[in-house]
Scaffold this active site. Structure first.
Site, PDB file in Angstrom:
ATOM      1  CE  LYS A  54      -3.866  -2.341   2.185  1.00  0.00           C
ATOM      2  NZ  LYS A  54      -4.522  -2.723   3.443  1.00  0.00           N
ATOM      3  CD  GLN A  98      -3.409  -4.326   6.619  1.00  0.00           C
ATOM      4  OE1 GLN A  98      -3.263  -3.382   5.863  1.00  0.00           O
ATOM      5  NE2 GLN A  98      -4.118  -5.388   6.291  1.00  0.00           N
ATOM      6  CG  ASP A 121      -9.669   0.250   4.946  1.00  0.00           C
ATOM      7  OD1 ASP A 121      -9.482  -0.021   3.742  1.00  0.00           O
ATOM      8  OD2 ASP A 121      -8.967  -0.206   5.862  1.00  0.00           O
TER       9      ASP A 121
END
Ligand code: NAD
Length: 297
Positions: A54, A98, A121
């Site tokens: 990422k 994460q 997200d």
């Protein structure tokens, strides 16, 4: 094989190009780069790989990447203090924690601490609520990527029968919501669904997000259906090899004989997820600066 192979890798590369161009434009207009902060707690090897890729993709798109690593035994207070700092840092447009987090940390309460306007997200309940009532917010990257592939392939989805297999908060439910917003007739199937093959047989669009290798068989499909395979499953290694093959939730070879179009695994949905994360981050940046979001994002 009769089905068209939906090339998610190529589509994702095009999206990343557009993001790169718009990120340069953003930098000119805002006088700073758009920024994504990624927080990793602990040393889970798969998570380390995801966070690394990422970060690389963010920099490759011309945006700033901020990586924050906390030890596996970090307290909730430490993590919340970091999220708080990132929430008020004007150089950070998107924050991604994460998952999975180590067991002593409550994922939902950490996600709830992220500013909804930096929740790229799309996991915050505010963003789930916005999606549910049709307000603009952030949509989880994987289902939004699936939706982009579907509309690219099919155009208008009005009135089509869509079956989503799987009801997770990060894939199945937002996927169903997006399809509903696009005026498809949506069924969500799951582990308790009776006669899953019969339900899938009705579908013009099948989205499989289960996590069971090659579960969806060719004979379940309506001829010509568009099949989006979200599953990523590793088969046991064959004798003499170290790693097993990666397969989706759909039996790709046989399904390709019946479907009209199908995403492969790998190379289908997977590459879309990071590309959409970059897209969401740049959208956040434009919004945070009060600028109009470019139409090609
Ligand atoms: P999850 O485990 O949270 O949810 C799985 C869902 O499948 C559940 O809702 C469950 O009801 C349903 N299910 C389980 N067994 C079933 C059965 N026999 N019949 C019908 N439904 C059944 O998983 P998830 O996080 O939604 O992920 C699903 C898959 O997608 C996994 O393979 C995951 O690795 C993959 N995934 C891929 C990406 C990507 O970037 N391509 C992103 C997220 C998840």
């Amino acid at each position: 094989m009769t089905a068209t192979r939906i090339d998610g890798k190529a589509f994702a590369a095009q999206l990343r190009d557009r993001v790169g161009k718009d990120a340069a434009e953003f930098e000119t207009r805002a006088g700073r780069k758009a920024g994504l902060a990624v927080v990793l707690v602990g040393e889970d090897p798969a998570s380390q790989v995801y966070v690394g890729s990422k970060g690389k993709a963010t920099v490759a798109a011309g945006m700033a990447s901020f990586e924050h690593k906390l030890p596996a035994d970090a307290s909730a207070e430490d993590l919340l203090a970091l999220v708080d700092r990132l929430n008020s840092d004007p150089s950070v447009d998107g924050i991604l924690v994460q998952l999975p987090l180590p067991g002593h940390l409550d994922e939902q309460s950490i996600i709830s601490a992220i500013s909804p306007d930096k929740d790229v997200d799309g996991f915050h309940v505010i963003n789930a609520g916005r999606l549910s009532v049709g307000q603009s917010g952030f949509v989880p990257c994987t289902p939004l990527g699936c939706m982009m592939l579907l509309t690219d392939r099919l155009g208008d989805l009005s009135g089509l029968e869509a079956v989503v297999i799987g009801r997770s908060n990060i894939v199945g439910k937002p996927m169903a919501q997006l399809l509903l917003d696009a005026n498809a007739t949506v069924t969500i199937a799951h582990s308790r669904t009776k006669d899953l093959p019969g339900v899938v047989k009705r579908a013009d669009i099948v989205v499989a997000a289960v996590g069971r290798p090659e579960m969806v068989k060719a004979e379940w499909l309506k001829p010509g259906a568009t099949v989006i395979d979200v599953g990523i499953n590793r088969l046991p290694p064959e004798p003499g090899t170290e790693k097993g093959r990666l397969v989706g939730d759909v039996a790709f070879d046989e399904a390709s004989e019946i479907a009209g179009a199908i995403t492969p695994v790998p190379g289908g949905v997977g590459p879309m997820t990071i590309a959409v994360l970059l897209r969401n981050t740049l959208v956040a940046a434009y919004r945070n600066e009060g600028l109009d979001v470019p139409e090609d994002l």
